[in-house]
Design a protein around this motif. Structure first.
Motif, PDB file in Angstrom:
ATOM      1  N   TYR A  24       4.794  21.937  44.579  1.00  0.00           N
ATOM      2  CA  TYR A  24       4.431  21.499  45.921  1.00  0.00           C
ATOM      3  C   TYR A  24       5.638  20.922  46.653  1.00  0.00           C
ATOM      4  O   TYR A  24       5.638  20.830  47.881  1.00  0.00           O
ATOM      5  N   SER A  42       2.114  28.317  47.874  1.00  0.00           N
ATOM      6  CA  SER A  42       2.317  27.008  47.264  1.00  0.00           C
ATOM      7  C   SER A  42       1.416  26.901  46.056  1.00  0.00           C
ATOM      8  O   SER A  42       0.771  27.857  45.672  1.00  0.00           O
ATOM      9  N   ASP A  43       1.394  25.713  45.421  1.00  0.00           N
ATOM     10  CA  ASP A  43       0.642  25.570  44.183  1.00  0.00           C
ATOM     11  C   ASP A  43      -0.781  26.007  44.360  1.00  0.00           C
ATOM     12  O   ASP A  43      -1.391  26.588  43.483  1.00  0.00           O
ATOM     13  N   GLY A  64       0.053  18.196  47.746  1.00  0.00           N
ATOM     14  CA  GLY A  64       0.173  19.443  48.498  1.00  0.00           C
ATOM     15  C   GLY A  64      -0.433  19.331  49.883  1.00  0.00           C
ATOM     16  O   GLY A  64       0.126  19.847  50.856  1.00  0.00           O
ATOM     17  N   GLY A 105      -5.348  22.870  49.686  1.00  0.00           N
ATOM     18  CA  GLY A 105      -5.159  21.529  49.135  1.00  0.00           C
ATOM     19  C   GLY A 105      -6.365  20.636  49.381  1.00  0.00           C
ATOM     20  O   GLY A 105      -6.809  19.908  48.484  1.00  0.00           O
TER      21      GLY A 105
END
Length: 236
Positions: A145, A231-232, A198, A176
């Motif tokens: 993140y 992203s994550d 995040g 998120g």
């Protein structure tokens, strides 16, 4: 309504959003295949995502953290997608990048094997196993993140949002929020921390986007082309 039912609904929505995030680098790889060259793109984000997904898959296994089917399924799908990305990258990368990929993958496989062996043989309760694997997931998830910080720095330096697409930032923000909500309904600190981080970083990205959207870009001599990656997201 039963909290578990609400949590499942939120988790399903999170899975859908996360799947979209996993597919977000697809245009990059279509470009690589068409040109037959990886150009200045680097495999680092996909190697990191592969490791992150593998850890979350292990966390979601019944032997580690029971009743985590939604965590297991989305990260299992993500793991397969990352293998495809890495295979394409390997096929079109020059030899130095291939050797780097093989070296990093070898380290990751050794690390994953050591974690699995240590947890299964050394931790004999679900609580201990969840603690060890979950702590590793927090660490690597938070690192992933933190990746957008590089993009945010570039936006401020160049006053251009070219390398920070609005759609990706917005969907990452929704992702998120969704997974943080999922984790808070039946509190899971290991899912809460990386996704809350995040959400915060994605909020900052959106603020920057609206601040610099339409601005005249300044010169950027870094010469680094940033790959567009998820992203994550739902790797949790």
């Amino acid at each position: 309504m039963n909290p578990d039912a609400v949590r499942n609904v939120v988790g399903i929505i999170g899975n859908i959003i996360s799947f979209g995030l996993f597919l977000s680098p697809l245009p990059t790889f279509i470009q690589i295949v068409k040109k037959g060259d990886v150009e200045r793109f680097v495999p680092d984000p996909y190697l990191a995502t592969f490791l992150n997904c593998a850890l979350w898959v292990f966390y979601g296994l019944p032997v580690v953290h029971p009743n985590s089917i939604l965590v297991l399924t989305i990260n299992g799908a993500g793991l397969v997608i990352e293998v495809v990305y890495l295979s394409i990258f390997f096929a079109y990368a020059p030899k130095p990048k291939r050797m780097k990929m093989l070296g990093v993958l070898a380290v990751e496989f050794v690390f994953l094997a050591a974690v699995a062996a240590g947890v299964i043989l050394g931790a004999h309760t679900y609580e201990k196993r969840s603690l060890v694997v979950g702590s590793l997931c927090i660490f690597f998830g938070t690192l992933m993140y933190a990746a957008p910080l590089t993009v945010m720095k570039r936006v401020i330096t160049t006053k251009s949002v070219e390398y920070m697409p609005f759609t990706l930032s917005f969907v990452s923000f929704l992702n998120g929020i969704c997974w943080t909500t999922y984790a808070l309904i039946r509190f899971d600190i290991f899912i809460t921390i990386p996704n809350a981080m995040g959400t915060l970083l994605c909020t900052l990205q959106l603020v920057l986007y609206f601040c610099y959207y339409g601005s005249t870009p300044k010169g950027d001599n870094s010469g680094v082309e940033l790959p567009v990656t998820a992203s994550d997201g739902g790797r949790n």
